[in-house]
Every structure is written in structure tokens, then in C-alpha cells.
Scaffold this active site. Structure first.
Site, PDB file in Angstrom:
ATOM      1  N   TYR A 131       0.869  -1.187   0.000  1.00 54.05           N
ATOM      2  CA  TYR A 131       0.000   0.000   0.000  1.00 54.05           C
ATOM      3  C   TYR A 131       0.902   1.232   0.000  1.00 54.05           C
ATOM      4  CZ  TYR A 131      -3.410   3.272   2.205  1.00 54.05           C
ATOM      5  OH  TYR A 131      -4.236   4.317   2.524  1.00 54.05           O
ATOM      6  N   THR A 134       2.264   7.161   1.700  1.00 53.56           N
ATOM      7  CA  THR A 134       3.215   8.123   2.285  1.00 53.56           C
ATOM      8  C   THR A 134       4.302   8.521   1.283  1.00 53.56           C
ATOM      9  OG1 THR A 134       2.839   7.024   4.397  1.00 53.56           O
ATOM     10  CG2 THR A 134       4.753   8.464   4.264  1.00 53.56           C
ATOM     11  N   SER A 138       5.229  14.073   2.716  1.00 45.68           N
ATOM     12  CA  SER A 138       3.840  14.032   3.205  1.00 45.68           C
ATOM     13  C   SER A 138       3.529  12.677   3.825  1.00 45.68           C
ATOM     14  CB  SER A 138       2.844  14.343   2.076  1.00 45.68           C
ATOM     15  OG  SER A 138       2.901  13.356   1.082  1.00 45.68           O
ATOM     16  N   SER A 140       1.382  12.353   7.567  1.00 43.43           N
ATOM     17  CA  SER A 140       0.066  12.616   8.156  1.00 43.43           C
ATOM     18  C   SER A 140      -0.802  13.437   7.203  1.00 43.43           C
ATOM     19  CB  SER A 140       0.231  13.396   9.468  1.00 43.43           C
ATOM     20  OG  SER A 140       1.029  12.673  10.360  1.00 43.43           O
ATOM     21  N   GLY A 249      -7.808  -1.240   8.023  1.00 38.50           N
ATOM     22  CA  GLY A 249      -6.397  -1.468   8.349  1.00 38.50           C
ATOM     23  C   GLY A 249      -6.071  -1.055   9.766  1.00 38.50           C
ATOM     24  N   GLN A 344       9.808  -5.106  31.736  1.00 34.29           N
ATOM     25  CA  GLN A 344      10.312  -4.694  33.047  1.00 34.29           C
ATOM     26  C   GLN A 344      10.200  -5.844  34.058  1.00 34.29           C
ATOM     27  OE1 GLN A 344      11.748  -1.816  33.550  1.00 34.29           O
ATOM     28  NE2 GLN A 344      12.045  -1.919  35.767  1.00 34.29           N
ATOM     29  N   GLU A 371      -0.270   3.887   9.786  1.00 34.03           N
ATOM     30  CA  GLU A 371      -1.711   3.859   9.460  1.00 34.03           C
ATOM     31  C   GLU A 371      -2.420   5.038  10.139  1.00 34.03           C
ATOM     32  OE1 GLU A 371      -3.526   0.212   8.795  1.00 34.03           O
ATOM     33  OE2 GLU A 371      -1.693  -0.514   7.860  1.00 34.03           O
TER      34      GLU A 371
HETATM   35  C1  LIG Z   1       7.954   0.756   9.601  1.00 42.24           C
HETATM   36  C2  LIG Z   1       6.988   1.641   8.857  1.00 42.24           C
HETATM   37  C3  LIG Z   1       6.184   1.075   7.866  1.00 42.24           C
HETATM   38  C4  LIG Z   1       5.301   1.899   7.133  1.00 42.24           C
HETATM   39  N1  LIG Z   1       4.568   1.327   6.119  1.00 42.24           N
HETATM   40  C5  LIG Z   1       3.856   2.146   5.299  1.00 42.24           C
HETATM   41  C6  LIG Z   1       3.211   1.598   4.134  1.00 42.24           C
HETATM   42  O1  LIG Z   1       3.252   0.381   3.882  1.00 42.24           O
HETATM   43  N2  LIG Z   1       2.549   2.457   3.312  1.00 42.24           N
HETATM   44  C7  LIG Z   1       2.480   3.790   3.553  1.00 42.24           C
HETATM   45  O2  LIG Z   1       1.862   4.492   2.759  1.00 42.24           O
HETATM   46  N3  LIG Z   1       3.080   4.333   4.651  1.00 42.24           N
HETATM   47  C8  LIG Z   1       3.766   3.542   5.516  1.00 42.24           C
HETATM   48  N4  LIG Z   1       4.394   4.082   6.623  1.00 42.24           N
HETATM   49  C9  LIG Z   1       4.340   5.525   6.845  1.00 42.24           C
HETATM   50  C10 LIG Z   1       3.506   5.954   8.030  1.00 42.24           C
HETATM   51  O3  LIG Z   1       2.146   5.767   7.741  1.00 42.24           O
HETATM   52  C11 LIG Z   1       3.887   7.415   8.348  1.00 42.24           C
HETATM   53  O4  LIG Z   1       5.191   7.402   8.908  1.00 42.24           O
HETATM   54  C12 LIG Z   1       2.902   8.086   9.269  1.00 42.24           C
HETATM   55  O5  LIG Z   1       1.669   8.281   8.629  1.00 42.24           O
HETATM   56  C13 LIG Z   1       3.401   9.440   9.787  1.00 42.24           C
HETATM   57  O6  LIG Z   1       3.881  10.239   8.749  1.00 42.24           O
HETATM   58  P1  LIG Z   1       5.317  10.939   8.882  1.00 42.24           P
HETATM   59  O7  LIG Z   1       6.295   9.900   9.261  1.00 42.24           O
HETATM   60  O8  LIG Z   1       5.574  11.685   7.633  1.00 42.24           O
HETATM   61  O9  LIG Z   1       5.185  11.937  10.099  1.00 42.24           O
HETATM   62  P2  LIG Z   1       4.591  13.472  10.047  1.00 42.24           P
HETATM   63  O10 LIG Z   1       3.284  13.475   9.348  1.00 42.24           O
HETATM   64  O11 LIG Z   1       5.651  14.367   9.539  1.00 42.24           O
HETATM   65  O12 LIG Z   1       4.364  13.720  11.596  1.00 42.24           O
HETATM   66  C14 LIG Z   1       5.394  14.107  12.497  1.00 42.24           C
HETATM   67  C15 LIG Z   1       4.771  14.279  13.881  1.00 42.24           C
HETATM   68  O13 LIG Z   1       3.804  15.338  13.838  1.00 42.24           O
HETATM   69  C16 LIG Z   1       2.555  14.868  14.307  1.00 42.24           C
HETATM   70  N5  LIG Z   1       1.483  15.568  13.592  1.00 42.24           N
HETATM   71  C17 LIG Z   1       1.346  15.740  12.247  1.00 42.24           C
HETATM   72  N6  LIG Z   1       0.228  16.422  11.967  1.00 42.24           N
HETATM   73  C18 LIG Z   1      -0.392  16.674  13.151  1.00 42.24           C
HETATM   74  C19 LIG Z   1      -1.588  17.343  13.531  1.00 42.24           C
HETATM   75  N7  LIG Z   1      -2.420  17.871  12.620  1.00 42.24           N
HETATM   76  N8  LIG Z   1      -1.896  17.420  14.838  1.00 42.24           N
HETATM   77  C20 LIG Z   1      -1.073  16.882  15.764  1.00 42.24           C
HETATM   78  N9  LIG Z   1       0.073  16.235  15.479  1.00 42.24           N
HETATM   79  C21 LIG Z   1       0.414  16.118  14.179  1.00 42.24           C
HETATM   80  C22 LIG Z   1       2.572  13.384  14.022  1.00 42.24           C
HETATM   81  O14 LIG Z   1       1.645  12.675  14.833  1.00 42.24           O
HETATM   82  C23 LIG Z   1       4.011  13.021  14.342  1.00 42.24           C
HETATM   83  O15 LIG Z   1       4.167  12.855  15.722  1.00 42.24           O
HETATM   84  C24 LIG Z   1       5.224   3.286   7.412  1.00 42.24           C
HETATM   85  C25 LIG Z   1       6.025   3.827   8.429  1.00 42.24           C
HETATM   86  C26 LIG Z   1       6.895   3.030   9.141  1.00 42.24           C
HETATM   87  C27 LIG Z   1       7.762   3.660  10.221  1.00 42.24           C
END
Ligand SMILES: Cc1cc2nc3c(=O)[nH]c(=O)nc-3n(C[C@H](O)[C@H](O)[C@H](O)COP(=O)(O)OP(=O)(O)OC[C@H]3O[C@@H](n4cnc5c(N)ncnc54)[C@H](O)[C@@H]3O)c2cc1C
Length: 388
Positions: A131, A134, A138, A140, A249, A344, A371
């Protein structure tokens, strides 16, 4: 009786069929997954062969219709399956969840030709699926995605990069959210990209904290040509398709936390009944008894909440989306805390790989991030509460 079985059946009335589904998944997990989980983690080995064994058990298309080999089960059934698999290995279980998310998106939003072309091979697990939402800039804010698809003759030509894609490089089929129109959610479409599409490549496997048995890579599109008939639904429908996939999911990922945390609690109970300190078994110390009592209470509350959210989705309740978000937030936080408390309880041994708990803590940590992060779950819940 196995603690997980007892825990799952005593607090929520499961029917006979659901108990049979649960027992089937538990038997497979105990036989084929649990004995290998630590080894796969240590070697960062993707067990495609064992994953494919779940196809004939009906786990490749758990809630896909049966004319294309799906099991046509409900969301609560799926939750029971993922909980059982993750008792053996949350990383294994999570990959099956992602595969199912893609299969269900094609089943729900694909046309008849697409369903017949992709789903028999996905439900049998001959093909594995990833899937791709991300991007490097971009996560979240998924509606800000930039990967572009431009129609050219009978093809779409894709350019851009997807980030953190689970199973990338190992999967055969990629459900990719792309921009075909203007900025914002209405300009997003979903295209199914086969692994052999010209112009498709993968980044290096990321070094990460947990989920070692599955790869996490960039998926890179450089003038990548995909037949136009691989577009799901119409142009502009992609954001809705992506979010519909995530509703289920999120429940599955929560189930993966629940099963992993139950496994950690089971291990802690066994250990505390054997380990001695200050002349008695450590489970005789009231401080530890109280911790075990809290772990059990919190896990049971999480289980009931998750099952209730899954049955809301099964009943298509109008507030099912809010409940999925609440369950994802609550169960993944609880699951991580319970696993960490279990670590722990084992003292220094909890920190050692061979005891199996540090892996669970590492695996469960990411469920609070992906997710939709647990902060984004709060955004969804608050919006539903107070309106936009
Ligand atoms: C091991 C792993 C597997 C993954 N697998 C997939 C996959 O198969 N397919 C896929 O598409 N993605 C995948 N992801 C991506 C995952 O869904 C994203 O990492 C996640 O959605 C967060 O996005 P970001 O890392 O860009 O963090 P950001 O969006 O940059 O967020 C950074 C911080 O800001 C906070 N934040 C952001 N906006 C707000 C808001 N409006 N209010 C409050 N807090 C906020 C977030 O909660 C976070 O703490 C995977 C990630 C990992 C680590």
C-alpha cells in the site's frame, strides 16, 4: 487452556464460526510462525514462503468476496485472525494485514475486469501486495502527496517517490495513490502498479527499530508506465479509496498490538511464576501482582473496545470511522505499554532477544505511528466530536 483463547472468548460472545476461525489462525501461528519469529527478526528475513501458506487458509482475502477466492468474512473475524497471528509475530501479522487492505480496495473499488485480473492471485497469495500512500514530504498530511500520474495514450506515466513502503521490493502489486488532478484530496487517484512496470524501482531496505521481518523501502517512479486500465474507480476517487482501506487497516493494526501484548503478558506470567528473589517467587510480591492485574485489566478493556469497533464497521454504523480511530489509538497505546511493562517484569532478561519480549516492544512501537499516527487518530476523533 491457552491464555489468548480464554482472553478472547470470555469477554465478548463469539459464535461457533468465529471460534473456529480463531482456532485455525492460532494453530497456524503456533505451528508455522511462532517457532521462527525470533530467527526472522534476527536475520531480517522476509518469509515469503510461509506468508504464501496463508493463502490456502483463506487469509489472502479475508473480507474479499468469494467469487474471486476471497473468504467474505467480516471485520470482527479479521480482528480475531490478526490477533491470533500476532500472538506469534506482530510483524508477520501486520504484513498480512497490509496485503488484505490492498485486496479489499481492489474488491470494493475495482471494476469486474480488474477484480478478475488481480484478486484470484492476491487471495491465493500467489501475488503479495503493498500500500503506497506516504511520501518523503507528506505522511500525516497525505492529501498533500505529489507523485504525479499523467495520461499518455493508453497508459499513465508516473513520476515521484513513495516513502516507508512495507513489503516494497518483495510485493508483486502496489496500490499507489497519485495526483492526477489539482492540489488537495479531490486530485488524487489510485493506480495498481505491477512490480515489473518499466520505470519502477525500490530504495534500500531501511534500518529500523522493529518489524525486521518485512522490508521498508522507498518506491520510486521514473517515467513509470502503467496501463490506464489499472486505475481504480475514476480519477479523483483515490483519497476516498485510500481512507476506506485504512478504516479496516487500523483495526487490524490494533489487533496486531493486542495479540503481541497478550503474548508479552503470557510470557511475563510464566516468568514471574518461576523466578525467585528474596526467597520467594516474584509473583508473590504485591507490587508485581498489582502490575499484572493492571496489565490484564487494560488488555481486556482494549480487546472489548476493539471488538466493538470491528462490529460497528461490520454493521456499517455511521460512527464506525470514529470508533476505528479510537480503537487504533487506545489499543496500540495499551498494547505497547503492556509489552513494555512485561519487559520490566523480566528484569535484565526482558532486555535479551532470546526471551522474545524486547522484539514485541520494538514491533509494537511502530503501531502507534503508522496507518495514521495516534495524534492523527485524536484529530479524527475530535473532528467527529465537535464538527469541523
Ligand atoms: C515501519 C513503517 C512502515 C510503514 N509502512 C507504510 C506503508 O506500507 N505504506 C504507507 O503508505 N506508509 C507507511 N508508513 C508511513 C507511516 O504511515 C507514516 O510514517 C505516518 O503516517 C506518519 O507520517 P510521517 O512519518 O511523515 O510523520 P509526520 O506526518 O511528519 O508527523 C510528524 C509528527 O507530527 C505529528 N502531527 C502531524 N500532523 C499533526 C496534527 N495535525 N496534529 C497533531 N500532530 C500532528 C505526528 O503525529 C508526528 O508525531 C510506514 C512507516 C513506518 C515507520
Amino acid at each position: 487452556m491457552d491464555a489468548a483463547v480464554d482472553a478472547s472468548t470470555s469477554q465478548f460472545e463469539l459464535n461457533e464460526e468465529q471460534r473456529a476461525i480463531q482456532e485455525m489462525a492460532q494453530a497456524f501461528a503456533a505451528d508455522r510462525v511462532a517457532p521462527n519469529a525470533l530467527d526472522w527478526d534476527r536475520r531480517k528475513h522476509f518469509p515469503a514462503d510461509v506468508i504464501r501458506e496463508t493463502g490456502p487458509l483463506g487469509l489472502g482475502g479475508i473480507y474479499v468476496r468469494d467469487d474471486v477466492g476471497g473468504s467474505a468474512l467480516g471485520r470482527l473475524d479479521a480482528v480475531l485472525i490478526f490477533e491470533a497471528l500476532s500472538h506469534a509475530d506482530p510483524a508477520f501479522s501486520s504484513f498480512i494485514s497490509i496485503h488484505n487492505m490492498v485486496a479489499s480496495m481492489i474488491d470494493r473499488f475495482g471494476n469486474e475486469e480488474q477484480r478478475q485480473r488481480f484478486l484470484p492471485k492476491l487471495t491465493s497469495m500467489e501475488w503479495l501486495a503493498s500500500y503506497c500512500l506516504t511520501e518523503p514530504s507528506s505522511g500525516s498530511d497525505a492529501a498533500a502527496l505529489k507523485t504525479r500520474a499523467v495520461k499518455s495514450g493508453g497508459d499513465y506515466v508516473l513520476n515521484g517517490t513513495k516513502q516507508f513502503i512495507s513489503g516494497a521490493g518483495d510485493s508483486d502489486v502496489y496500490a499507489v495513490m497519485v495526483r492526477t488532478g489539482a492540489d488537495g484530496p479531490k486530485g488524487i487517484s489510485t493506480i495498481v502498479v505491477p512490480k515489473d512496470a518499466p520505470g519502477l524501482s525500490f530504495g534500500a531496505n531501511e534500518h529500523k527499530m522493529g518489524w525486521h521481518m518485512q522490508s521498508t523501502r522507498q518506491v520510486i517512479f521514473e517515467d513509470c508506465k502503467v496501463p490506464a486500465e489499472n486505475l481504480l474507480s475514476g480519477e479523483g476517487a483515490g483519497f476516498g479509496i485510500a481512507m476506506a482501506g485504512l478504516d479496516g487497516g487500523r483495526l487490524n493494526i490494533a489487533a496486531c498490538s493486542l495479540g503481541g501484548a497478550q503474548s508479552a503478558l503470557d510470557k511475563a506470567l510464566t516468568y514471574a511464576a518461576e523466578r525467585k528473589a528474596f526467597g520467594s517467587k516474584i509473583n508473590q510480591f504485591q507490587a508485581l501482582q498489582f502490575r499484572l492485574a493492571d496489565m490484564e485489566t487494560e488488555l481486556q478493556a482494549a480487546r472489548i473496545f476493539l471488538y466493538a469497533a470491528a462490529s460497528k464497521l461490520d454493521r456499517k454504523a455511521p460512527d464506525a470511522g470514529k470508533w476505528s480511530a479510537m480503537a487504533k489509538r487506545f489499543v496500540t497505546d495499551t498494547g505497547f505499554n503492556v509489552a513494555n511493562d512485561a519487559l520490566q517484569l523480566l528484569g535484565g532478561y526482558g532486555y535479551l532477544h532470546d526471551y522474545g519480549i524486547e522484539k514485541l516492544v520494538r514491533d509494537l512501537r511502530v503501531h502507534q505511528i503508522l496507518e495514521g499516527t495516534n495524534e492523527i487518530m485524536r484529530v479524527i476523533i475530535a473532528r467527529a466530536l465537535i464538527g469541523r
